[in-house]
Write a protein that holds these residues in place. Structure first.
Motif, mmCIF file in Angstrom:
data_model
loop_
_atom_site.group_PDB
_atom_site.id
_atom_site.type_symbol
_atom_site.label_atom_id
_atom_site.label_comp_id
_atom_site.label_asym_id
_atom_site.label_seq_id
_atom_site.Cartn_x
_atom_site.Cartn_y
_atom_site.Cartn_z
ATOM 1 N N VAL A 199 -4.092 11.348 -6.578
ATOM 2 C CA VAL A 199 -3.612 10.372 -5.969
ATOM 3 C C VAL A 199 -2.909 9.210 -6.698
ATOM 4 O O VAL A 199 -3.880 8.544 -7.645
ATOM 5 C CB VAL A 199 -4.749 9.755 -5.065
ATOM 6 C CG1 VAL A 199 -4.174 8.607 -4.162
ATOM 7 C CG2 VAL A 199 -5.197 10.965 -4.298
ATOM 8 N N PRO A 200 -1.634 8.989 -6.704
ATOM 9 C CA PRO A 200 -1.005 7.844 -6.941
ATOM 10 C C PRO A 200 -1.813 6.378 -6.457
ATOM 11 O O PRO A 200 -2.260 6.526 -5.231
ATOM 12 C CB PRO A 200 0.414 7.879 -7.065
ATOM 13 C CG PRO A 200 0.492 8.793 -5.908
ATOM 14 C CD PRO A 200 -0.734 9.526 -5.697
ATOM 15 N N ALA A 201 -1.270 5.337 -6.898
ATOM 16 C CA ALA A 201 -1.548 4.138 -6.212
ATOM 17 C C ALA A 201 -0.834 3.882 -5.121
ATOM 18 O O ALA A 201 -1.354 3.596 -4.094
ATOM 19 C CB ALA A 201 -1.707 2.952 -7.424
ATOM 20 N N SER A 202 0.489 4.012 -5.310
ATOM 21 C CA SER A 202 1.206 3.347 -4.200
ATOM 22 C C SER A 202 2.700 4.190 -4.234
ATOM 23 O O SER A 202 2.752 4.648 -5.486
ATOM 24 C CB SER A 202 1.567 1.898 -4.354
ATOM 25 O OG SER A 202 2.299 1.503 -3.381
ATOM 26 N N THR A 203 3.477 4.360 -3.160
ATOM 27 C CA THR A 203 4.520 4.822 -3.045
ATOM 28 C C THR A 203 5.623 3.620 -3.308
ATOM 29 O O THR A 203 6.374 3.881 -4.328
ATOM 30 C CB THR A 203 4.999 5.233 -1.669
ATOM 31 O OG1 THR A 203 4.168 6.308 -1.369
ATOM 32 C CG2 THR A 203 6.252 5.802 -1.659
ATOM 33 N N PHE A 204 5.357 2.441 -2.710
ATOM 34 C CA PHE A 204 6.561 1.647 -3.035
ATOM 35 C C PHE A 204 5.733 0.509 -3.785
ATOM 36 O O PHE A 204 4.520 -0.007 -3.535
ATOM 37 C CB PHE A 204 6.671 0.950 -1.483
ATOM 38 C CG PHE A 204 7.539 1.965 -0.803
ATOM 39 C CD1 PHE A 204 8.937 2.233 -1.085
ATOM 40 C CD2 PHE A 204 6.945 2.801 0.318
ATOM 41 C CE1 PHE A 204 9.568 3.068 -0.136
ATOM 42 C CE2 PHE A 204 7.783 3.919 0.963
ATOM 43 C CZ PHE A 204 9.078 3.841 0.655
ATOM 44 N N TYR A 205 6.665 -0.438 -4.345
ATOM 45 C CA TYR A 205 6.366 -1.687 -5.139
ATOM 46 C C TYR A 205 7.434 -2.462 -4.624
ATOM 47 O O TYR A 205 8.393 -2.381 -4.432
ATOM 48 C CB TYR A 205 6.285 -1.330 -6.464
ATOM 49 C CG TYR A 205 5.076 -0.559 -7.107
ATOM 50 C CD1 TYR A 205 3.875 -0.991 -7.234
ATOM 51 C CD2 TYR A 205 5.351 0.825 -7.231
ATOM 52 C CE1 TYR A 205 3.039 -0.021 -7.659
ATOM 53 C CE2 TYR A 205 4.439 1.923 -7.632
ATOM 54 C CZ TYR A 205 3.013 1.171 -7.755
ATOM 55 O OH TYR A 205 1.976 1.984 -8.095
ATOM 56 N N PRO A 206 6.820 -3.974 -4.297
ATOM 57 C CA PRO A 206 7.708 -4.815 -3.824
ATOM 58 C C PRO A 206 8.660 -5.435 -4.866
ATOM 59 O O PRO A 206 8.321 -5.177 -6.194
ATOM 60 C CB PRO A 206 6.617 -6.078 -3.487
ATOM 61 C CG PRO A 206 5.626 -6.038 -4.440
ATOM 62 C CD PRO A 206 5.409 -4.241 -4.585
ATOM 63 N N ILE A 209 6.911 9.566 -5.164
ATOM 64 C CA ILE A 209 6.582 10.618 -3.994
ATOM 65 C C ILE A 209 5.209 10.876 -4.050
ATOM 66 O O ILE A 209 4.191 10.977 -3.246
ATOM 67 C CB ILE A 209 7.443 11.818 -3.923
ATOM 68 C CG1 ILE A 209 8.884 11.380 -4.074
ATOM 69 C CG2 ILE A 209 7.158 12.711 -2.867
ATOM 70 C CD1 ILE A 209 9.403 11.281 -2.733
ATOM 71 N N GLN A 250 9.982 9.208 2.707
ATOM 72 C CA GLN A 250 8.925 9.513 3.843
ATOM 73 C C GLN A 250 9.452 11.283 4.235
ATOM 74 O O GLN A 250 8.628 11.891 4.564
ATOM 75 C CB GLN A 250 8.873 8.834 4.825
ATOM 76 C CG GLN A 250 8.116 7.830 4.878
ATOM 77 C CD GLN A 250 8.400 6.377 5.623
ATOM 78 O OE1 GLN A 250 9.174 6.504 6.434
ATOM 79 N NE2 GLN A 250 7.486 5.323 5.720
ATOM 80 N N VAL A 305 -0.840 -1.031 -13.273
ATOM 81 C CA VAL A 305 -1.592 -0.307 -12.081
ATOM 82 C C VAL A 305 -2.266 0.861 -12.810
ATOM 83 O O VAL A 305 -1.723 1.734 -13.002
ATOM 84 C CB VAL A 305 -0.798 0.022 -10.995
ATOM 85 C CG1 VAL A 305 -1.543 0.631 -9.749
ATOM 86 C CG2 VAL A 305 0.068 -1.224 -10.369
#
Lengths: 652, 652
Positions: B328-335, B358, B605, B317
């Motif tokens: 800004v990161p792409a995402s907090t969570f990855y599946p 985070i 969160q 990513v």
């Protein structure tokens, strides 16, 4: 759709037809005969008619002299109905006066393919595709609010679109950072709904810059043992934008399922068969994309239905145990799969939804038919018959369902028939015969020169030849007939349907006794299957409220003819619905309404499978059904009475 | 673990050590000095001691004459404690009498890596791995009961194992038909639990013939910018069966995150960096599999933790926006991801679980530390410090959490230090110095000849050299000292830690002023980060109940020394827990308890991220911290008092 009245003279027969239908079609409906052998291409020039009042669109031809044209002569096959008409059939086009009178006794009950009613679907809250697009305007990040890109999307989906329990797959996460910045944080996301609204997650499978919500498409595919059909569907309107069909390339490894399984068990065989069927599907995908002109990036899902073996070969799940007692398939359900993971030539985001199976011989194609036709939601006790290489029968309603499968052979799909073909351009799909001259009147798919005979044409043809006395109830051609169209060639008797001059293949198109025998075996298997299953649940055909007929063998079916040959039990034609390719219809419906995915689990669990091969009465029923229409003519009282009357008339 | 008392003479100092510890270790704990420079390999022969009562295991050497051996002389570094002992350190091994007295003033407070207490985990219901195996005996199918193979499995799982909401992925469906028939319908299935018991599905990811439930393994990986560590864990016992560490092969594209991101933005750069890190991970996977001897087929999951950039590079990513304001990161969570899909060399069934992030600079490694250490479940107000190339600080407890990141540089991982190395074989990890002769006593990782200095060794070394007056509070070496170990080479002053004869690298191992400066900058960044974050939340260090120290720089840390150099604020050593590599611990814990996956969403969160670069006081704190221990010695009262006493002693 406007309809108009057409009166045929000298018979004084009036028929109501749809705007744009040609006059051969009108004559077929009216039960009057016009010689016509070029399929509607206008090249044989035989089907001359005189327009006595009103006027038609087209109908002109260089085959007609100027003075004839001035006198109102037109070619029936090129004449489109656009207003009420009176049409005279001259003697030279009709040839035999008896023909009209005789054919008159067999009412036509054409069942066209049932069309989906989107307004009704919307009213019932059913037009909710499993794959949806949403347009989002995201607030751009700044130093005070620099949450991750995915969180930014989630926040807007939650707060402005009431979307919760979202799941982002890795491939879409990879796209997000760049795509959201491409058009100023305005994006369209594609969501796959969970099976149940109250459980499961909504998957975000794609993201595109800008607003692409108006472009959301699905491809629906029916994977038949013999043929594969696909459609490209607009998920906004429900409209089918393109269609394509092709032979399943696996045919090179055998025409039936058992031969395919045997091959799949060889080293590399499973992979090979998988590659062949995905190759066929990919050709169809390419074609429907080209025909429709849609951007493949906007295709969001592909829904597939096939019998158990076809499904396992598609998914590369070895089907070896399907052909071995006790005939166990690998699975009932398959999870949503990335189309790429099964080698389908679609975008990385595309989700493939595959119909579940009931048993080794009642597969996803039948489940699709049951779901797509709405049978499973109906109160009416319904007999569902899917006509294909493997025929399947379902009886039931929304409360209970039983099913069985039988091997019919590929006759209805054109297999094992000398000039058999699938319902494609040039396929003879309607037919009538002058019982005296044996001259045919025929219509082809696409109104072009005939190149073969599809399933629906074959039914009509055999029924007409039978009622005209050309073939007997054993399927033998009457050798006493002295007619150039009846001939003995290569030790086989045959009827010449079209002389080579009028064909698109430069050969005579014929129907042989072997073809007829194959058809009788096919219809016999289906009829006896229905009878056996009715016996098993203790019902008679008179207790059935509705027959749903499924089969990819033509765009319509002449029900009375289907009963004449004994394919269907004789019931009121009004009770029969023809859904065309039920598997494809089911695939299409599952792309249009997520309700199918919710309900299919219960349907599959509810359906009880009967193994006909383990039912003693099946073989008895089958043997009795190997006649036109059946050993016991009393099962077909309408036909019996017609034939009695005809013999009486002949005697008089 | 048994412990024994060791009394050292002539100091009369008694210390309690663990069974199997060697006598150098015991001396380190006791604060007595024995010259020892070969790291415990037994080759320098300097560390001669006399066992006066009790006996040791080992300790013999060809360096010792027979009469010495008979008189009880042993090499301390080769002598293992197996019972209570009295040990005399002869003059020649100690050299300076002053040394012992001097060092005595600095109490040792070694924090070993906190070990997991599996009994406690079990008691709390926490030892429930997300990936579990179940042994099933299926009834074989017969003609009367020929449900699909998957249904057969589901029925047994439902009825006999109370497993519901099961989801079978396509790869496992492909295995099922053959595997269930391999050992007479006796199989073991591998299940991945949903994040929450009350929602989501249990995925069936693998099926094996027979009973393999006793063999269920996970691999846990910490992906550091500089180093990557992996462990192979037995999910039955929680035991770590093998460990491996290696430098992250991405280092060839720059030592820090920013350079990596710059490279990732070039064409093909992202793929290249992905390939490099997966290459390193795959080497580690191969090694731990080989070391442990487990069948890779029985490895069910891989859990991974890394900082935001490392995570994005692993998952391909693009991290381009991480280094651009507003970061800004792409995402907090990855599946959950199939390990194969990110090119990890594991079985097709293996699920990869990746820790969430985070912010751009507080990543999954920190979340892993917070989760693995249990901080997020604790009532105590805790300061969590992760020491690495990027240092991260978390303050909070189960009610609230704040975090911040700062760039410390790679000194603690061996980067920018002339003989720096990670905590691997031959790394000097403990050290003491005779303040008069400047002769060292040292222990290496694996008790082999020294080849370099790891983070924990570096802290102790600088602290001791500082307290011994070899270096001043500005980090400068005292040029007035006349000692062969202090020298000026290539324009730089340095202290010779080990003469080349005693090393494993045939070169003198030295510590230079540049090394010391790098260490001071690193510890300064960390200390000031902690101070700034405490300021931000309005807390003083005295309000902190516990410090959790994380870092992959050694197997233990001397806390008093860490305070001496000003890495940690001065608090009671009892309040400090050292968890070693917190990221790896978190990865391991998430393989052992599914509770982590359930709780991590809330933790992420809950955690508020502070950007230190936007905090005015950070630079002030940092400048003040660029001294040993700090500009303001009053922040370190214990050290201040010791130094006062020492100066007093010297004056006396």
């Amino acid at each position: 759709m406007n309809t108009y009245k057409v009166k045929f003279l000298p018979h004084e027969r009036v028929v109501e037809v749809a705007e744009g239908d040609n006059l051969i079609k009108a004559a077929m409906e009216a039960g009057v005969h016009i010689n016509a052998s070029c399929g509607g291409e206008g090249v044989c020039g035989k089907c001359r008619v005189v327009i006595e009042s009103g006027s038609v669109e087209g109908g002109l031809s260089e085959k007609l002299a100027k003075e004839d044209i001035d006198a109102g002569v037109r070619l029936a096959c090129r004449s489109k109905v656009v207003e009420d008409l009176t049409v005279r059939i001259p003697v030279e086009s009709s040839m035999s006066d008896k023909s009209a009178l005789d054919i008159q006794r067999v009412p036509r009950k054409t069942a066209r393919i049932m069309q989906m009613d989107f307004e009704q679907l919307k009213d019932q809250g059913l037009f909710v595709p499993p794959v949806e697009k949403k347009y989002l305007e995201l607030p751009p990040p700044d130093a005070g609010e620099n949450v991750p890109d995915v969180t930014r999307l989630v926040n807007v989906l939650r707060l402005k679109h009431d979307e919760h329990r979202l799941e982002f797959l890795l491939p879409v996460i990879r796209l997000i950072p760049d795509v959201i910045r491409e058009q100023d944080f305005k994006v369209t996301v594609t969501l796959v709904r969970p099976v149940r609204e109250d459980g499961g997650k909504t998957q975000v499978i794609n993201i595109q810059p800008g607003d692409t919500t108006a472009m959301n498409y699905a491809i629906a595919v029916d994977i038949g043992t013999t043929t594969v059909y696909g459609e490209l569907i607009d998920l906004g309107s429900g409209e089918i934008l393109a269609r394509e069909g092709d032979f399943n390339a696996q045919i090179s490894f055998g025409e039936d399922i058992i031969t395919r399984i045997v091959h799949a068990e060889k080293p590399g065989g499973l992979k090979k068969l998988h590659d062949l069927v995905t190759g066929t599907i990919n050709k169809i995908i390419k074609s429907v994309i080209k025909q429709s002109g849609v951007d493949p990036e906007n295709i969001s899902t592909i829904t597939l239905a096939g019998n158990t073996t076809m499904t396992q070969l598609l998914l590369e799940v070895n089907p070896r145990h399907i052909r071995r007692s006790p005939y166990v398939p690998a699975s009932t359900f398959y999870p949503p799969i990335r189309a790429r993971d099964i080698d389908l030539a679609l975008g990385e985001h595309v989700t493939a939804l595959v119909y579940p199976q009931i048993s080794s011989y009642v597969g996803g194609d039948i489940v699709a038919g049951v779901m797509g036709s709405g049978l499973y939601r109906s109160e009416e006790l319904t007999l569902f018959i899917d006509i294909g290489t493997n025929a399947e029968i379902v009886i039931g309603n929304r409360d209970w369902l039983v099913c069985a499968a039988c091997s019919a052979g590929p006759a209805f799909e054109g297999g094992g028939i000398t000039f058999g073909m699938r319902a494609a351009k040039g396929a003879i799909e309607d037919f009538s015969i002058d019982p005296e001259t044996l001259e045919p009147m025929l219509l082809t798919h696409g109104n072009t020169k005939p190149v073969g005979i599809c399933g629906s044409g074959l039914i009509i043809m055999v029924a007409q030849l039978f009622e005209a006395g050309v073939i007997d109830s054993g399927g033998q051609i009457n050798k006493d007939l002295d007619n150039p169209r009846i001939r003995h060639k290569d030790n086989i008797y045959e009827y010449v349907v079209v002389w080579k001059e009028s064909t698109g293949i430069d050969r005579d198109i014929v129907l042989t006794e072997i073809d007829i025998d194959n058809l009788i075996r096919a219809k016999g298997a289906i009829y006896s299957g229905s009878q056996t299953l009715l016996d098993e649940v203790g019902l008679g055909i008179d207790q059935i409220s509705r027959i749903v007929l499924s089969g990819g063998f033509g765009s319509y079916i002449d029900l009375e003819k289907a009963m004449t040959i004994g394919l269907l039990p004789e019931i009121e034609p009004e009770k029969v619905t023809f859904i065309g390719n039920g598997s494809l219809m089911g695939a299409r419906m599952s792309a249009l309404t997520n309700r199918i995915r919710r309900d299919v689990g219960q349907v599959v669990q509810k359906m009880t499978n009967f193994e006909l091969s383990e039912t003693n009465s099946y073989m008895d029923h089958y043997m009795a059904a190997l006649f036109l229409p059946h050993t016991d003519i009393n099962l077909f009282p309408r036909l019996r009475d017609r034939m009695k009357a005809r013999r009486g008339g002949a005697a008089a």
